[in-house]
Design a protein around this motif. Structure first.
Motif, short mmCIF file in Angstrom:
data_model
loop_
_atom_site.label_atom_id
_atom_site.label_comp_id
_atom_site.label_asym_id
_atom_site.label_seq_id
_atom_site.Cartn_x
_atom_site.Cartn_y
_atom_site.Cartn_z
N LEU A 1 -54.10 12.95 -54.92
CA LEU A 1 -54.52 13.41 -53.60
C LEU A 1 -53.96 14.80 -53.30
O LEU A 1 -54.59 15.61 -52.61
CB LEU A 1 -54.10 12.42 -52.52
N SER A 2 -52.77 15.09 -53.83
CA SER A 2 -52.17 16.41 -53.63
C SER A 2 -52.96 17.50 -54.36
O SER A 2 -52.89 18.68 -54.00
CB SER A 2 -50.72 16.41 -54.12
N ILE A 3 -53.74 17.10 -55.37
CA ILE A 3 -54.57 18.06 -56.12
C ILE A 3 -55.95 18.19 -55.47
O ILE A 3 -56.47 19.29 -55.29
CB ILE A 3 -54.73 17.60 -57.59
N VAL A 4 -56.53 17.04 -55.09
CA VAL A 4 -57.90 17.03 -54.56
C VAL A 4 -57.95 17.45 -53.09
O VAL A 4 -58.88 18.14 -52.67
CB VAL A 4 -58.51 15.62 -54.75
N ASN A 5 -56.98 17.00 -52.30
CA ASN A 5 -56.83 17.39 -50.88
C ASN A 5 -57.94 16.91 -49.95
O ASN A 5 -58.08 17.43 -48.85
CB ASN A 5 -56.71 18.92 -50.74
N ASN A 6 -58.76 15.97 -50.37
CA ASN A 6 -59.75 15.38 -49.48
C ASN A 6 -59.98 13.94 -49.92
O ASN A 6 -60.34 13.68 -51.08
CB ASN A 6 -61.07 16.16 -49.51
N LEU A 7 -59.78 13.02 -48.99
CA LEU A 7 -59.82 11.60 -49.33
C LEU A 7 -61.20 11.16 -49.83
O LEU A 7 -61.31 10.38 -50.77
CB LEU A 7 -59.43 10.76 -48.11
N TRP A 8 -62.28 11.70 -49.22
CA TRP A 8 -63.62 11.27 -49.61
C TRP A 8 -64.05 11.88 -50.94
O TRP A 8 -64.78 11.24 -51.70
CB TRP A 8 -64.63 11.60 -48.50
N SER B 1 -61.99 15.08 -64.25
CA SER B 1 -60.93 14.85 -65.25
C SER B 1 -59.57 14.72 -64.57
O SER B 1 -58.71 13.97 -65.04
CB SER B 1 -60.90 15.99 -66.27
N ASN B 2 -59.36 15.44 -63.45
CA ASN B 2 -58.10 15.31 -62.69
C ASN B 2 -57.93 13.91 -62.11
O ASN B 2 -56.81 13.44 -61.93
CB ASN B 2 -58.05 16.34 -61.55
N THR C 1 -62.30 9.74 -53.34
CA THR C 1 -63.02 8.46 -53.44
C THR C 1 -64.25 8.60 -54.33
O THR C 1 -64.54 7.73 -55.16
CB THR C 1 -63.45 7.99 -52.03
N PHE C 2 -64.98 9.71 -54.17
CA PHE C 2 -66.18 9.93 -54.97
C PHE C 2 -65.84 10.01 -56.46
O PHE C 2 -66.42 9.28 -57.28
CB PHE C 2 -66.88 11.22 -54.54
N TYR C 3 -64.91 10.88 -56.83
CA TYR C 3 -64.62 11.09 -58.25
C TYR C 3 -63.94 9.87 -58.89
O TYR C 3 -64.22 9.55 -60.05
CB TYR C 3 -63.76 12.34 -58.44
N THR C 4 -63.08 9.20 -58.12
CA THR C 4 -62.44 7.99 -58.65
C THR C 4 -63.48 6.93 -58.96
O THR C 4 -63.48 6.32 -60.04
CB THR C 4 -61.41 7.44 -57.64
N ASN C 5 -64.41 6.71 -58.01
CA ASN C 5 -65.45 5.71 -58.22
C ASN C 5 -66.47 6.14 -59.25
O ASN C 5 -67.00 5.31 -59.99
CB ASN C 5 -66.15 5.40 -56.88
N PHE C 6 -66.75 7.45 -59.33
CA PHE C 6 -67.68 7.95 -60.34
C PHE C 6 -67.15 7.67 -61.73
O PHE C 6 -67.88 7.18 -62.60
CB PHE C 6 -67.90 9.46 -60.15
N ASN C 7 -65.87 7.97 -61.96
CA ASN C 7 -65.27 7.69 -63.28
C ASN C 7 -65.27 6.20 -63.59
O ASN C 7 -65.52 5.77 -64.72
CB ASN C 7 -63.83 8.21 -63.31
N VAL C 8 -64.98 5.41 -62.54
CA VAL C 8 -64.89 3.96 -62.71
C VAL C 8 -66.23 3.36 -63.14
O VAL C 8 -66.27 2.34 -63.84
CB VAL C 8 -64.38 3.31 -61.39
#
Length: 341
Positions: free
Chosen positions: A194-201, A89-90, A204-211
Protein backbone atom coordinates in the motif's frame (compact mmCIF):
# COMPACT_ATOMS: atom_id res chain seq x y z
CA UNK A 1 -26.52 24.07 13.58
CA UNK A 2 -26.74 22.88 17.19
CA UNK A 3 -23.62 21.00 18.34
CA UNK A 4 -25.76 18.20 19.74
CA UNK A 5 -27.39 17.68 16.33
CA UNK A 6 -24.01 17.61 14.59
CA UNK A 7 -22.73 15.10 17.15
CA UNK A 8 -25.89 13.00 16.75
CA UNK A 9 -25.48 12.92 12.96
CA UNK A 10 -21.83 11.92 13.32
CA UNK A 11 -22.70 9.08 15.69
CA UNK A 12 -25.51 8.06 13.31
CA UNK A 13 -22.97 7.86 10.45
CA UNK A 14 -20.54 5.83 12.56
CA UNK A 15 -23.28 3.50 13.83
CA UNK A 16 -24.59 3.05 10.30
CA UNK A 17 -21.11 2.25 8.95
CA UNK A 18 -20.52 -0.35 11.69
CA UNK A 19 -23.91 -2.03 11.16
CA UNK A 20 -23.37 -1.96 7.38
CA UNK A 21 -20.03 -3.73 7.91
CA UNK A 22 -21.57 -6.31 10.26
CA UNK A 23 -24.38 -7.11 7.79
CA UNK A 24 -22.02 -7.48 4.83
CA UNK A 25 -19.34 -9.46 6.65
CA UNK A 26 -21.77 -11.88 8.32
CA UNK A 27 -23.81 -12.12 5.11
CA UNK A 28 -20.67 -13.01 3.14
CA UNK A 29 -19.81 -15.82 5.58
CA UNK A 30 -23.31 -17.35 5.37
CA UNK A 31 -23.42 -16.86 1.59
CA UNK A 32 -20.06 -18.57 1.08
CA UNK A 33 -20.95 -21.37 3.49
CA UNK A 34 -24.00 -22.15 1.34
CA UNK A 35 -22.02 -21.99 -1.93
CA UNK A 36 -19.13 -24.04 -0.56
CA UNK A 37 -20.85 -26.86 1.24
CA UNK A 38 -24.63 -26.80 0.81
CA UNK A 39 -26.08 -30.29 0.19
CA UNK A 40 -28.79 -28.70 -1.98
CA UNK A 41 -26.21 -27.11 -4.28
CA UNK A 42 -23.64 -29.93 -3.99
CA UNK A 43 -20.76 -27.86 -5.40
CA UNK A 44 -17.33 -28.78 -4.04
CA UNK A 45 -15.35 -25.94 -5.63
CA UNK A 46 -14.72 -23.07 -3.15
CA UNK A 47 -11.79 -21.66 -5.15
CA UNK A 48 -13.86 -21.49 -8.34
CA UNK A 49 -16.48 -19.50 -6.42
CA UNK A 50 -13.79 -17.19 -5.00
CA UNK A 51 -12.25 -16.78 -8.47
CA UNK A 52 -15.60 -15.67 -9.90
CA UNK A 53 -16.10 -13.23 -7.01
CA UNK A 54 -12.67 -11.82 -7.88
CA UNK A 55 -13.85 -11.14 -11.45
CA UNK A 56 -16.77 -9.09 -10.09
CA UNK A 57 -14.35 -7.07 -7.91
CA UNK A 58 -11.99 -6.37 -10.83
CA UNK A 59 -14.89 -5.23 -13.03
CA UNK A 60 -16.22 -3.02 -10.23
CA UNK A 61 -12.84 -1.29 -9.82
CA UNK A 62 -12.65 -0.68 -13.59
CA UNK A 63 -16.22 0.62 -13.85
CA UNK A 64 -15.83 2.62 -10.62
CA UNK A 65 -12.91 4.52 -12.14
CA UNK A 66 -15.15 5.57 -15.04
CA UNK A 67 -18.46 6.24 -13.26
CA UNK A 68 -17.64 7.04 -9.61
CA UNK A 69 -14.20 8.68 -9.63
CA UNK A 70 -13.91 10.95 -6.60
CA UNK A 71 -17.64 11.74 -6.33
CA UNK A 72 -17.95 9.65 -3.15
CA UNK A 73 -14.78 10.59 -1.20
CA UNK A 74 -15.93 8.76 1.92
CA UNK A 75 -15.18 5.38 0.27
CA UNK A 76 -11.97 6.55 -1.40
CA UNK A 77 -11.07 7.77 -4.88
CA UNK A 78 -11.59 5.47 -7.87
CA UNK A 79 -8.93 6.48 -10.40
CA UNK A 80 -9.35 5.45 -14.04
CA UNK A 81 -7.19 2.35 -14.33
CA UNK A 82 -4.85 1.97 -17.28
CA UNK A 83 -3.14 -1.36 -16.92
CA UNK A 84 0.42 -1.02 -15.68
CA UNK A 85 2.55 -4.18 -15.78
CA UNK A 86 5.00 -2.76 -13.22
CA UNK A 87 2.16 -2.02 -10.79
CA UNK A 88 0.81 -5.55 -11.27
CA UNK A 89 4.26 -7.00 -10.56
CA UNK A 90 4.56 -4.82 -7.42
CA UNK A 91 1.33 -6.40 -6.16
CA UNK A 92 2.24 -9.96 -7.19
CA UNK A 93 3.69 -11.10 -3.85
CA UNK A 94 0.68 -9.67 -2.01
CA UNK A 95 -1.61 -11.47 -4.46
CA UNK A 96 0.13 -14.81 -3.89
CA UNK A 97 0.03 -14.52 -0.08
CA UNK A 98 -3.58 -13.27 -0.16
CA UNK A 99 -4.65 -16.11 -2.47
CA UNK A 100 -3.10 -18.72 -0.16
CA UNK A 101 -4.63 -17.08 2.93
CA UNK A 102 -8.13 -16.92 1.40
CA UNK A 103 -7.76 -20.48 0.08
CA UNK A 104 -7.13 -21.84 3.59
CA UNK A 105 -9.90 -19.62 5.02
CA UNK A 106 -12.44 -20.87 2.49
CA UNK A 107 -11.34 -24.49 2.89
CA UNK A 108 -11.91 -24.00 6.63
CA UNK A 109 -15.46 -22.86 5.93
CA UNK A 110 -16.14 -26.02 3.91
CA UNK A 111 -15.24 -28.23 6.89
CA UNK A 112 -16.17 -26.14 9.93
CA UNK A 113 -19.61 -24.95 11.02
CA UNK A 114 -20.10 -21.16 11.15
CA UNK A 115 -20.58 -21.20 14.93
CA UNK A 116 -17.01 -22.48 15.27
CA UNK A 117 -15.54 -20.51 12.35
CA UNK A 118 -14.30 -17.55 14.42
CA UNK A 119 -12.63 -19.92 16.87
CA UNK A 120 -10.86 -21.81 14.08
CA UNK A 121 -9.23 -18.54 12.95
CA UNK A 122 -8.57 -17.22 16.47
CA UNK A 123 -4.86 -18.02 16.43
CA UNK A 124 -4.39 -15.23 13.89
CA UNK A 125 -3.81 -12.78 16.75
CA UNK A 126 -1.11 -15.01 18.22
CA UNK A 127 0.73 -15.27 14.91
CA UNK A 128 0.32 -11.52 14.36
CA UNK A 129 2.19 -10.93 17.62
CA UNK A 130 4.80 -13.56 16.77
CA UNK A 131 5.49 -12.21 13.26
CA UNK A 132 5.52 -8.61 14.51
CA UNK A 133 8.31 -9.64 16.87
CA UNK A 134 10.19 -11.79 14.33
CA UNK A 135 9.79 -9.72 11.15
CA UNK A 136 9.06 -6.16 12.27
CA UNK A 137 11.26 -6.40 15.41
CA UNK A 138 8.50 -4.99 17.62
CA UNK A 139 8.82 -5.29 21.37
CA UNK A 140 6.11 -7.48 22.95
CA UNK A 141 4.86 -6.22 26.32
CA UNK A 142 3.83 -8.39 29.26
CA UNK A 143 0.20 -7.26 28.89
CA UNK A 144 0.13 -8.33 25.22
CA UNK A 145 1.56 -11.71 26.25
CA UNK A 146 -1.20 -12.09 28.85
CA UNK A 147 -3.91 -11.39 26.24
CA UNK A 148 -2.32 -14.06 24.05
CA UNK A 149 -2.41 -16.55 26.93
CA UNK A 150 -6.14 -15.87 27.35
CA UNK A 151 -6.74 -16.40 23.61
CA UNK A 152 -4.74 -19.65 23.53
CA UNK A 153 -6.57 -20.94 26.62
CA UNK A 154 -9.94 -20.06 25.06
CA UNK A 155 -8.92 -21.71 21.78
CA UNK A 156 -7.86 -24.94 23.52
CA UNK A 157 -11.05 -25.01 25.60
CA UNK A 158 -13.28 -24.34 22.58
CA UNK A 159 -11.58 -27.02 20.46
CA UNK A 160 -11.98 -29.62 23.20
CA UNK A 161 -15.64 -28.74 23.78
CA UNK A 162 -16.46 -28.68 20.06
CA UNK A 163 -14.88 -32.12 19.67
CA UNK A 164 -16.97 -33.53 22.53
CA UNK A 165 -20.29 -31.84 21.71
CA UNK A 166 -20.64 -31.86 17.94
CA UNK A 167 -17.55 -33.46 16.52
CA UNK A 168 -14.69 -31.56 14.96
CA UNK A 169 -13.03 -31.92 11.58
CA UNK A 170 -9.30 -31.96 12.31
CA UNK A 171 -8.69 -31.19 8.63
CA UNK A 172 -10.88 -28.09 8.98
CA UNK A 173 -9.02 -27.08 12.13
CA UNK A 174 -5.71 -27.52 10.29
CA UNK A 175 -6.97 -25.25 7.50
CA UNK A 176 -8.01 -22.67 10.11
CA UNK A 177 -4.59 -22.69 11.79
CA UNK A 178 -2.85 -22.39 8.41
CA UNK A 179 -5.07 -19.42 7.57
CA UNK A 180 -4.13 -17.93 10.94
CA UNK A 181 -0.46 -18.27 10.01
CA UNK A 182 -0.72 -16.88 6.47
CA UNK A 183 -3.25 -14.13 7.31
CA UNK A 184 -0.86 -11.95 9.39
CA UNK A 185 1.84 -12.31 6.70
CA UNK A 186 -0.74 -11.08 4.19
CA UNK A 187 -1.47 -8.03 6.39
CA UNK A 188 2.24 -7.21 6.71
CA UNK A 189 2.68 -7.46 2.94
CA UNK A 190 -0.48 -5.38 2.44
CA UNK A 191 1.00 -2.50 4.45
CA UNK A 192 4.25 -2.69 2.47
CA UNK A 193 2.48 -2.77 -0.91
CA UNK A 194 0.00 0.00 0.00
CA UNK A 195 2.95 2.32 0.64
CA UNK A 196 3.96 1.77 -3.01
CA UNK A 197 0.52 1.89 -4.64
CA UNK A 198 -0.96 4.67 -2.42
CA UNK A 199 -4.59 3.97 -3.37
CA UNK A 200 -6.70 1.26 -1.79
CA UNK A 201 -8.91 0.66 -4.85
CA UNK A 202 -5.95 0.49 -7.24
CA UNK A 203 -4.37 -2.01 -4.85
CA UNK A 204 -7.65 -3.96 -4.76
CA UNK A 205 -7.77 -4.04 -8.56
CA UNK A 206 -4.21 -5.30 -9.12
CA UNK A 207 -4.31 -7.76 -6.22
CA UNK A 208 -7.53 -9.31 -7.53
CA UNK A 209 -6.34 -9.16 -11.14
CA UNK A 210 -3.24 -11.21 -10.28
CA UNK A 211 -5.33 -13.59 -8.18
CA UNK A 212 -7.49 -14.38 -11.24
CA UNK A 213 -4.49 -16.23 -12.66
CA UNK A 214 -3.48 -17.83 -9.35
CA UNK A 215 -6.80 -19.37 -8.29
CA UNK A 216 -7.24 -21.58 -11.39
CA UNK A 217 -3.85 -23.16 -10.66
CA UNK A 218 -4.76 -23.80 -7.01
CA UNK A 219 -8.22 -24.99 -8.07
CA UNK A 220 -6.76 -27.59 -10.44
CA UNK A 221 -4.27 -28.70 -7.78
CA UNK A 222 -7.17 -29.34 -5.38
CA UNK A 223 -9.12 -31.32 -7.98
CA UNK A 224 -11.96 -28.83 -8.40
CA UNK A 225 -12.01 -29.31 -12.19
CA UNK A 226 -13.51 -32.78 -11.75
CA UNK A 227 -16.10 -31.44 -9.29
CA UNK A 228 -17.15 -28.74 -11.75
CA UNK A 229 -17.51 -31.26 -14.57
CA UNK A 230 -19.82 -33.35 -12.36
CA UNK A 231 -21.78 -30.30 -11.13
CA UNK A 232 -25.35 -30.68 -12.37
CA UNK A 233 -26.36 -27.00 -12.11
CA UNK A 234 -23.49 -25.55 -14.13
CA UNK A 235 -25.94 -24.55 -16.90
CA UNK A 236 -28.62 -23.37 -14.48
CA UNK A 237 -29.07 -19.54 -14.77
CA UNK A 238 -30.15 -19.37 -11.11
CA UNK A 239 -26.74 -20.70 -10.04
CA UNK A 240 -24.94 -17.96 -11.97
CA UNK A 241 -27.28 -15.31 -10.56
CA UNK A 242 -26.46 -16.63 -7.07
CA UNK A 243 -22.74 -16.59 -7.84
CA UNK A 244 -22.91 -13.03 -9.22
CA UNK A 245 -24.87 -11.92 -6.15
CA UNK A 246 -22.13 -13.30 -3.90
CA UNK A 247 -19.61 -11.25 -5.91
CA UNK A 248 -21.60 -8.07 -5.31
CA UNK A 249 -21.79 -8.88 -1.59
CA UNK A 250 -17.99 -9.16 -1.65
CA UNK A 251 -17.72 -5.72 -3.31
CA UNK A 252 -20.22 -4.31 -0.82
CA UNK A 253 -18.07 -5.72 1.99
CA UNK A 254 -15.01 -3.90 0.57
CA UNK A 255 -17.00 -0.65 0.57
CA UNK A 256 -18.24 -1.36 4.11
CA UNK A 257 -14.66 -1.85 5.32
CA UNK A 258 -13.60 1.43 3.66
CA UNK A 259 -16.54 3.27 5.24
CA UNK A 260 -15.82 1.90 8.69
CA UNK A 261 -12.10 2.73 8.44
CA UNK A 262 -12.79 6.27 7.20
CA UNK A 263 -15.45 7.10 9.80
CA UNK A 264 -13.97 5.41 12.87
CA UNK A 265 -10.64 4.97 14.59
CA UNK A 266 -8.50 1.82 14.16
CA UNK A 267 -9.47 0.85 17.72
CA UNK A 268 -13.20 1.12 16.95
CA UNK A 269 -12.76 -0.84 13.71
CA UNK A 270 -10.98 -3.68 15.49
CA UNK A 271 -13.46 -3.79 18.37
CA UNK A 272 -16.24 -3.78 15.75
CA UNK A 273 -14.63 -6.88 14.22
CA UNK A 274 -14.60 -8.64 17.59
CA UNK A 275 -18.26 -7.72 18.20
CA UNK A 276 -19.14 -8.96 14.70
CA UNK A 277 -17.58 -12.35 15.45
CA UNK A 278 -19.68 -12.57 18.61
CA UNK A 279 -22.92 -11.76 16.72
CA UNK A 280 -21.93 -14.16 13.94
CA UNK A 281 -21.44 -17.01 16.43
CA UNK A 282 -24.77 -16.36 18.16
CA UNK A 283 -26.63 -16.18 14.82
CA UNK A 284 -25.01 -19.41 13.63
CA UNK A 285 -26.13 -21.22 16.80
CA UNK A 286 -29.67 -19.86 16.35
CA UNK A 287 -29.84 -20.84 12.67
CA UNK A 288 -28.44 -24.33 13.28
CA UNK A 289 -29.60 -25.09 16.81
CA UNK A 290 -27.23 -27.46 18.56
CA UNK A 291 -26.58 -28.01 22.26
CA UNK A 292 -23.69 -25.80 23.39
CA UNK A 293 -22.37 -26.16 26.93
CA UNK A 294 -21.45 -23.31 29.25
CA UNK A 295 -17.80 -24.32 28.85
CA UNK A 296 -18.11 -24.01 25.05
CA UNK A 297 -19.40 -20.45 25.42
CA UNK A 298 -16.70 -19.71 28.00
CA UNK A 299 -14.00 -20.68 25.50
CA UNK A 300 -15.56 -18.41 22.88
CA UNK A 301 -15.81 -15.52 25.35
CA UNK A 302 -12.17 -15.98 26.35
CA UNK A 303 -11.13 -15.69 22.70
CA UNK A 304 -13.32 -12.65 22.08
CA UNK A 305 -12.30 -11.00 25.36
CA UNK A 306 -8.61 -11.70 24.78
CA UNK A 307 -8.83 -10.40 21.20
CA UNK A 308 -10.64 -7.24 22.34
CA UNK A 309 -8.13 -6.65 25.13
CA UNK A 310 -5.23 -7.17 22.71
CA UNK A 311 -6.71 -4.59 20.34
CA UNK A 312 -7.14 -1.98 23.10
CA UNK A 313 -3.66 -2.53 24.54
CA UNK A 314 -2.02 -2.51 21.10
CA UNK A 315 -3.74 0.74 20.14
CA UNK A 316 -2.64 2.38 23.40
CA UNK A 317 0.95 1.22 22.83
CA UNK A 318 0.89 2.66 19.32
CA UNK A 319 -0.36 6.00 20.69
CA UNK A 320 2.51 6.09 23.19
CA UNK A 321 5.03 5.25 20.42
CA UNK A 322 3.60 8.00 18.20
CA UNK A 323 3.86 10.56 21.02
CA UNK A 324 7.50 9.55 21.63
CA UNK A 325 8.38 9.87 17.93
CA UNK A 326 6.73 13.30 17.66
CA UNK A 327 8.40 14.43 20.88
CA UNK A 328 11.84 13.34 19.68
CA UNK A 329 11.31 15.09 16.33
CA UNK A 330 10.32 18.31 18.11
CA UNK A 331 13.43 18.12 20.31
CA UNK A 332 15.63 17.58 17.24
CA UNK A 333 14.09 20.62 15.51
CA UNK A 334 14.56 22.72 18.66
CA UNK A 335 18.19 21.55 18.85
CA UNK A 336 18.80 22.56 15.23
CA UNK A 337 17.22 25.99 15.85
CA UNK A 338 19.39 26.48 18.97
CA UNK A 339 22.54 25.57 17.04
CA UNK A 340 21.68 28.03 14.27
CA UNK A 341 20.96 30.81 16.73
Amino acid sequence: MDNSKVLFRQWLKIGGAIIFYWCNSIGMIFFNKFLFSSKDLDLNAPLFVTWFQGIITVLFCLIGGITIGDSIPIIGTFPKITFDFKMASNCLLLSVVTAISITFKNLTLTKIEIAFYSVSLAMGTIFTVLFSWMILKQRISIVIMLTCVVIVAGFALSVEQQRELAGLSMVGLFYGVMSSIIGPLSQIQLKRTLSIVNNLWVLTFYTNFNVLFIYPVLSIMLGEYESLMKFKQLTNPFFWVLLTLSGFVGVSLSIAISLQVSLTSPLTSNISGVAKNCIQTVLAVLVNPEAKSGTWWLGNLAILGGSGAYTIVRMEEMKVQTVKVVSSEVKMEEGIVDEKS
